[in-house]
Design an enzyme around this catalytic site. Structure first.
Site, PDB file in Angstrom:
ATOM      1  N   LYS A 204       0.852  -1.661   0.165  1.00 47.25           N
ATOM      2  CA  LYS A 204       0.053   0.037   0.100  1.00 47.25           C
ATOM      3  C   LYS A 204       0.803   1.271  -0.158  1.00 47.25           C
ATOM      4  O   LYS A 204       1.650   2.007   0.770  1.00 47.25           O
ATOM      5  CB  LYS A 204      -1.268  -0.126   1.254  1.00 47.25           C
ATOM      6  CG  LYS A 204      -1.315   1.367   1.473  1.00 47.25           C
ATOM      7  CD  LYS A 204      -2.599   1.571   0.651  1.00 47.25           C
ATOM      8  CE  LYS A 204      -3.751   0.331  -0.165  1.00 47.25           C
ATOM      9  NZ  LYS A 204      -4.661   0.685  -1.051  1.00 47.25           N
ATOM     10  N   HIS A 331     -10.140  -7.681  -4.283  1.00 46.49           N
ATOM     11  CA  HIS A 331      -9.968  -6.277  -3.349  1.00 46.49           C
ATOM     12  C   HIS A 331     -10.072  -6.738  -2.275  1.00 46.49           C
ATOM     13  O   HIS A 331     -11.252  -7.766  -2.110  1.00 46.49           O
ATOM     14  CB  HIS A 331     -10.781  -5.209  -4.250  1.00 46.49           C
ATOM     15  CG  HIS A 331     -10.071  -3.801  -2.698  1.00 46.49           C
ATOM     16  ND1 HIS A 331     -11.915  -3.683  -2.463  1.00 46.49           N
ATOM     17  CD2 HIS A 331      -9.825  -3.108  -2.540  1.00 46.49           C
ATOM     18  CE1 HIS A 331     -11.476  -3.305  -1.700  1.00 46.49           C
ATOM     19  NE2 HIS A 331     -10.360  -2.330  -1.563  1.00 46.49           N
TER      20      HIS A 331
HETATM   21  O1  LIG Z   1      -6.535  -1.619  -2.139  1.00 44.54           O
HETATM   22  C1  LIG Z   1      -7.255  -1.116  -2.555  1.00 44.54           C
HETATM   23  O2  LIG Z   1      -6.971  -0.010  -2.269  1.00 44.54           O
HETATM   24  C2  LIG Z   1      -7.552  -1.355  -0.330  1.00 44.54           C
HETATM   25  O3  LIG Z   1      -7.796  -2.270  -0.036  1.00 44.54           O
HETATM   26  C3  LIG Z   1      -8.337  -0.103   0.030  1.00 44.54           C
HETATM   27  C4  LIG Z   1      -8.380   0.259   1.837  1.00 44.54           C
HETATM   28  O4  LIG Z   1      -9.116   0.814   2.255  1.00 44.54           O
HETATM   29  C5  LIG Z   1      -7.214   0.413   1.805  1.00 44.54           C
HETATM   30  O5  LIG Z   1      -6.234   1.876   1.848  1.00 44.54           O
HETATM   31  C6  LIG Z   1      -6.798   0.369   3.532  1.00 44.54           C
HETATM   32  O6  LIG Z   1      -7.257  -0.333   4.174  1.00 44.54           O
HETATM   33  O7  LIG Z   1      -6.077   1.269   3.910  1.00 44.54           O
HETATM   34 MG   LIG Z   2      -6.717  -0.635  -4.465  1.00 41.72          MG
END
Ligand SMILES: O=C([O-])C(=O)C[C@H](O)[C@@H](O)C(=O)[O-]
Ligand SMILES: [Mg+2]
Length: 435
Positions: A204, A331
């Site tokens: 991330k 996802h």
């Molecule tokens: O693949 C993604 O964009 C996510 O999993 C979105 C989520 O909100 C993720 O960014 C998080 O939980 O911080």
């Molecule tokens: Mg994503």
């Protein structure tokens, strides 16, 4: 004449909705940081035949407000009358203020529309109905979806920059170290590989300057040569920055996920990136597919049964992706065992699931199922037990619900920006592109 088998009574006699707050570690993203606790909604559909089906979805206030009237409409319906669910959900009014100019978690779940809100609730009910139906007739959910094409589903490690603990030691402690630089990210990946056997890694991003995130991916590539790597800044970059990152990493990335926002920007990046683009932001509704696919703006869709409207809609999405030659992955957001089991069942039925799915599950130290799902060699076995194959831990559900009741409302809506303000009082949602 052969005797007819007795059909169990699938009439829904009761629907129970239990909002809970679940411990969540201080995982960083471009919006801020995860709250110490995050809301989820647990759904129980009880049939006249005495079977209880389980579902799970987002638990923020606006979802709860829609779940209550939909639950009332379900009583008296048959649990396997799944097509009727969509018509029932359409009858639930959405307050325009909930969707106009609204973005969930800063847009990390894509656009917010009335339909998508309804589908995000409907999906939890659909899963609970499928679980009840499967339990009643002694069949696993994957069989009700047409049958599994694989016995296990592959998942990817979901790496996050993170602090060791929440500010002031809030929330529930865990035994993960901070990860704030390439060495920390590699150490986290090593633990994921050792403890869960994950063979691919997603980081991330959108947290630090792109050069630092490039360095983290390079460090992963050096430590795990040849393994599929993914980077997801949740749309934090301009087209120019996205192309710069793609150029620096195209030899090691399996795909680049949502480098920039919007179909136009994604199409521009896709045209020159030299690496596939994946999304769970640019295409999150059926209405967005035509433009994105015909412009070749995305090469992989990360489906999410919560906001696509359930397991059967996920299969419809898979069919469209196959028709367009677009790849499919899955996802995840903070989810518990019920949602992970549901995701695994539908994933087992989709032939063109081309990539290992995301899961936040290893970050969750709490659950409402009696037995946690266990990753082996980076895979989950597909359960052949009736329904989803998970049972509710009522004591744990009650404890997490009590936490929700005790909260003064601060944590009942996930807000990563507000959580960041605890540390940086001037923090505001970063405008995009951030870099
Ligand atoms: O693949 C993604 O964009 C996510 O999993 C979105 C989520 O909100 C993720 O960014 C998080 O939980 O911080
Ligand atoms: Mg994503």
């Amino acid at each position: 004449m052969t005797p007819t088998a007795r059909i169990p009574d699938l009439t829904i006699s009761e629907v129970r909705l239990t909002p809970i707050l679940v411990a969540d570690p201080p995982l960083l993203n471009t919006q801020g940081v995860h709250q110490p606790y995050t809301p989820r909604l647990i759904i129980e559909v009880v049939t006249a035949g005495g079977v209880t089906g389980l579902g799970e979805t987002y638990g923020d206030t606006k979802y709860l407000e829609l779940a209550r009237p939909l639950a009332a409409k379900l009583e008296g319906r048959a649990a396997n009358d799944l097509n009727a669910l969509f018509a029932l959900a359409d009858e639930v009014a959405v307050d325009p203020a909930q969707v106009e100019n609204a973005l969930d978690v800063g847009g990390q779940r894509g656009v917010q529309t009335a339909d998508k809100l309804r589908l995000s609730i409907l999906s939890g009910f659909e899963v609970a109905c499928l679980d009840a139906w499967g339990k009643a007739v002694g069949m696993p959910v994957h069989a009700l979806l047409g049958g599994k094409v694989r016995d296990r589903v592959e998942y990817s490690a979901y790496l996050f920059y993170r602090w060791a603990e929440h500010p002031g030691g809030a929330g529930e402690p865990d035994d993960w170290d901070a990860a704030l630089d390439p060495a920390g990210v590699v150490a986290q990946a090593e633990r994921f590989a050792r403890d869960y056997g994950f063979g691919s890694f997603k980081l991330k991003g959108g947290v630090f300057e792109p050069d630092q995130e490039i360095a983290a991916i390079r460090a992963l590539a050096e430590r795990f040569p040849g393994r599929p790597l993914r980077l997801d800044p949740n749309g934090a970059w301009s087209v120019e920055t996205s192309l710069k990152v793609a150029g620096a990493l195209r030899d090691v990335l399996e795909y680049l996920e949502d480098p920039t926002t919007g179909t136009e920007g994604m199409a521009q990046v896709a045209a020159a990136a030299g690496v596939p683009l994946a999304t769970n932001m640019c295409v999150t509704t059926f209405g967005e597919i035509r433009e994105a696919f015909t412009r070749d703006a995305v090469q992989v869709v990360l489906s999410d049964h919560h906001y696509w409207g359930g397991l059967r809609n996920t299969r419809d999405l898979a069919a469209i992706c196959r028709a367009f030659g677009v790849g499919l992955s899955m996802h995840s957001n903070t989810h518990l065992g019920i949602s992970l089991a549901a995701m695994t069942h539908v994933a087992a039925t989709v032939a063109n699931l081309d990539y290992a799915c995301d899961s936040h599950y290893p970050w969750q130290t709490e659950d409402v199922v009696t037995e946690r799902l266990t990753f082996r060699d980076g895979h989950l076995d597909v359960s052949d037990a009736p329904g989803l194959g998970v049972e509710l831990d009522r004591a744990q559900l009650a404890a997490l619900h009590q936490r929700w009741l005790d909260d003064d409302g601060t944590l009942r809506d996930r807000d990563d920006t507000a959580a960041m303000r605890v540390v940086e009082p001037d923090w505001v949602t970063p405008s995009v592109p951030r870099w």
